[in-house]
Design a protein around this motif. Structure first.
Motif, PDB file in Angstrom:
ATOM      1  N   ALA A 177       4.838  18.134 -18.650  1.00 27.68           N
ATOM      2  CA  ALA A 177       5.304  18.624 -17.468  1.00 27.68           C
ATOM      3  C   ALA A 177       5.733  17.909 -16.210  1.00 27.68           C
ATOM      4  CB  ALA A 177       4.408  19.839 -16.824  1.00 27.68           C
ATOM      5  N   LEU A 178       4.973  16.669 -16.120  1.00 36.48           N
ATOM      6  CA  LEU A 178       5.428  16.058 -14.918  1.00 36.48           C
ATOM      7  C   LEU A 178       6.886  15.209 -15.190  1.00 36.48           C
ATOM      8  CD1 LEU A 178       1.889  14.245 -14.314  1.00 36.48           C
ATOM      9  CD2 LEU A 178       2.962  15.752 -12.515  1.00 36.48           C
ATOM     10  N   SER A 179       7.134  15.010 -16.478  1.00 39.22           N
ATOM     11  CA  SER A 179       8.333  14.320 -16.636  1.00 39.22           C
ATOM     12  C   SER A 179       9.328  14.911 -17.422  1.00 39.22           C
ATOM     13  CB  SER A 179       8.004  12.818 -17.317  1.00 39.22           C
ATOM     14  OG  SER A 179       7.374  13.196 -18.746  1.00 39.22           O
ATOM     15  N   LEU A 180       9.010  16.264 -17.777  1.00 38.63           N
ATOM     16  CA  LEU A 180      10.164  16.977 -18.624  1.00 38.63           C
ATOM     17  C   LEU A 180      10.377  18.306 -18.139  1.00 38.63           C
ATOM     18  CD1 LEU A 180       8.692  16.263 -22.165  1.00 38.63           C
ATOM     19  CD2 LEU A 180      10.596  15.089 -21.123  1.00 38.63           C
ATOM     20  N   PRO A 181      11.363  19.297 -18.519  1.00 39.21           N
ATOM     21  CA  PRO A 181      11.504  20.380 -18.004  1.00 39.21           C
ATOM     22  C   PRO A 181      10.534  21.429 -18.704  1.00 39.21           C
ATOM     23  CG  PRO A 181      13.610  19.636 -18.769  1.00 39.21           C
ATOM     24  CD  PRO A 181      12.501  18.415 -18.946  1.00 39.21           C
ATOM     25  N   LEU A 182       9.994  22.553 -18.178  1.00 40.31           N
ATOM     26  CA  LEU A 182       8.819  23.154 -18.609  1.00 40.31           C
ATOM     27  C   LEU A 182       9.154  23.387 -20.263  1.00 40.31           C
ATOM     28  CD1 LEU A 182       7.654  25.311 -15.839  1.00 40.31           C
ATOM     29  CD2 LEU A 182       6.805  23.097 -16.792  1.00 40.31           C
ATOM     30  N   GLY A 183      10.142  23.956 -20.420  1.00 36.73           N
ATOM     31  CA  GLY A 183      10.537  24.348 -22.010  1.00 36.73           C
ATOM     32  C   GLY A 183      10.470  23.207 -22.964  1.00 36.73           C
ATOM     33  N   ALA A 184      10.850  22.018 -22.489  1.00 33.01           N
ATOM     34  CA  ALA A 184      10.855  20.933 -23.394  1.00 33.01           C
ATOM     35  C   ALA A 184       9.414  20.583 -23.449  1.00 33.01           C
ATOM     36  CB  ALA A 184      11.494  19.815 -22.838  1.00 33.01           C
ATOM     37  N   PRO A 210      -1.486  27.829  -6.300  1.00 35.81           N
ATOM     38  CA  PRO A 210      -1.353  27.288  -7.620  1.00 35.81           C
ATOM     39  C   PRO A 210      -1.496  25.673  -7.547  1.00 35.81           C
ATOM     40  CG  PRO A 210       0.919  28.034  -7.329  1.00 35.81           C
ATOM     41  CD  PRO A 210      -0.068  28.630  -6.410  1.00 35.81           C
ATOM     42  N   LEU A 211      -2.282  25.074  -8.389  1.00 31.16           N
ATOM     43  CA  LEU A 211      -2.450  23.751  -8.584  1.00 31.16           C
ATOM     44  C   LEU A 211      -1.077  22.872  -8.981  1.00 31.16           C
ATOM     45  CD1 LEU A 211      -6.072  23.447 -10.078  1.00 31.16           C
ATOM     46  CD2 LEU A 211      -5.080  23.160  -7.367  1.00 31.16           C
ATOM     47  N   SER A 212      -0.996  21.728  -8.594  1.00 31.34           N
ATOM     48  CA  SER A 212       0.193  20.758  -9.105  1.00 31.34           C
ATOM     49  C   SER A 212      -0.278  20.527 -10.416  1.00 31.34           C
ATOM     50  CB  SER A 212       0.560  19.810  -8.192  1.00 31.34           C
ATOM     51  OG  SER A 212      -0.709  18.676  -8.328  1.00 31.34           O
ATOM     52  N   TYR A 213       0.648  19.748 -11.236  1.00 34.63           N
ATOM     53  CA  TYR A 213       0.554  19.393 -12.455  1.00 34.63           C
ATOM     54  C   TYR A 213      -0.617  18.232 -12.671  1.00 34.63           C
ATOM     55  CZ  TYR A 213       3.660  22.807 -14.375  1.00 34.63           C
ATOM     56  OH  TYR A 213       4.315  23.735 -14.704  1.00 34.63           O
ATOM     57  N   ARG A 214      -0.237  17.400 -11.649  1.00 31.71           N
ATOM     58  CA  ARG A 214      -1.142  16.131 -11.410  1.00 31.71           C
ATOM     59  C   ARG A 214      -2.830  16.473 -11.227  1.00 31.71           C
ATOM     60  NH1 ARG A 214       1.668  11.619 -10.885  1.00 31.71           N
ATOM     61  NH2 ARG A 214       3.918  11.963 -10.002  1.00 31.71           N
ATOM     62  N   ARG A 215      -2.976  17.681 -10.230  1.00 31.08           N
ATOM     63  CA  ARG A 215      -4.325  18.194 -10.209  1.00 31.08           C
ATOM     64  C   ARG A 215      -4.683  18.861 -11.452  1.00 31.08           C
ATOM     65  NH1 ARG A 215      -4.314  19.969  -3.746  1.00 31.08           N
ATOM     66  NH2 ARG A 215      -3.964  17.775  -3.099  1.00 31.08           N
ATOM     67  N   ASP A 240      -5.467  19.551 -24.730  1.00 22.89           N
ATOM     68  CA  ASP A 240      -4.120  20.491 -24.902  1.00 22.89           C
ATOM     69  C   ASP A 240      -3.362  20.818 -23.424  1.00 22.89           C
ATOM     70  OD1 ASP A 240      -2.154  21.814 -26.411  1.00 22.89           O
ATOM     71  OD2 ASP A 240      -3.243  23.964 -25.544  1.00 22.89           O
ATOM     72  N   ARG A 241      -4.630  21.081 -22.485  1.00 20.74           N
ATOM     73  CA  ARG A 241      -4.045  21.368 -21.208  1.00 20.74           C
ATOM     74  C   ARG A 241      -3.658  19.999 -20.433  1.00 20.74           C
ATOM     75  NH1 ARG A 241      -1.611  25.356 -18.585  1.00 20.74           N
ATOM     76  NH2 ARG A 241      -1.006  23.853 -16.812  1.00 20.74           N
ATOM     77  N   ALA A 242      -4.280  18.913 -20.617  1.00 23.86           N
ATOM     78  CA  ALA A 242      -3.879  17.732 -20.125  1.00 23.86           C
ATOM     79  C   ALA A 242      -2.649  17.184 -20.652  1.00 23.86           C
ATOM     80  CB  ALA A 242      -5.147  16.659 -20.321  1.00 23.86           C
ATOM     81  N   LEU A 243      -2.323  17.453 -22.095  1.00 24.66           N
ATOM     82  CA  LEU A 243      -1.136  16.972 -22.516  1.00 24.66           C
ATOM     83  C   LEU A 243      -0.035  17.633 -21.882  1.00 24.66           C
ATOM     84  CD1 LEU A 243       0.649  15.681 -25.118  1.00 24.66           C
ATOM     85  CD2 LEU A 243      -0.018  17.450 -26.349  1.00 24.66           C
ATOM     86  N   PHE A 244      -0.040  19.091 -21.887  1.00 26.02           N
ATOM     87  CA  PHE A 244       0.944  19.950 -21.112  1.00 26.02           C
ATOM     88  C   PHE A 244       1.096  19.436 -19.719  1.00 26.02           C
ATOM     89  CE2 PHE A 244       2.638  23.352 -18.827  1.00 26.02           C
ATOM     90  CZ  PHE A 244       3.844  23.715 -19.366  1.00 26.02           C
TER      91      PHE A 244
END
Length: 124
Positions: A67-74, A1-6, A59-63
């Motif tokens: 996700a880089l700075s918040l918990p996934l649920g938040a 899986p890719l990192s959120y940055r990628r 939408d994907r970029a926003l998530f």
């Protein structure tokens, strides 16, 4: 899986490619030339893909950014709120265009964006 940055980078590459095509086409000829019209289509595609609506690169970029700075649920909760705001904004903009004179072409394009924002049945 890719990192959120990628994933963020990949999500932004589509709209950036559309902008890279749109800018030379828009500056190549007169405003009514077929080349400029094609550039306008690429520009509209880039901008509409950046909107935080389900199924778009925005939408994907926003998530991924959240996700880089918040918990996934938040991050998911914030994304849902931004989606709702974007949908309501487009809906009210559409109503305003519908009631304003000469808004026919704009309302058609906007209605396509609004329909795109409605997730299919059973989708999260």
């Amino acid at each position: 899986p890719l990192s959120y940055r990628r994933e963020l980078l990949i999500a932004l590459l589509g709209p950036l490619a559309n902008l890279a095509v749109a800018i030379p086409l828009l500056t190549a000829g007169s405003a009514t030339s077929p080349t400029a019209m094609l550039g306008a289509v690429h520009l509209f595609t880039a901008l509409s893909n950046l909107l935080p609506l389900p199924g778009t690169d925005g939408d994907r970029a926003l998530f991924d950014l959240l996700a880089l700075s918040l918990p996934l649920g938040a991050a998911e909760g914030v994304r849902h709120g931004v989606r709702l705001f974007a949908f309501l904004f487009l809906l009210f903009l559409g109503l305003w265009l519908l009631l304003s004179p000469g808004g026919g072409a704009a309302i058609l394009l906007l209605s396509m964006l609004i329909l795109r924002a409605i997730p299919p049945r059973g989708a999260a």
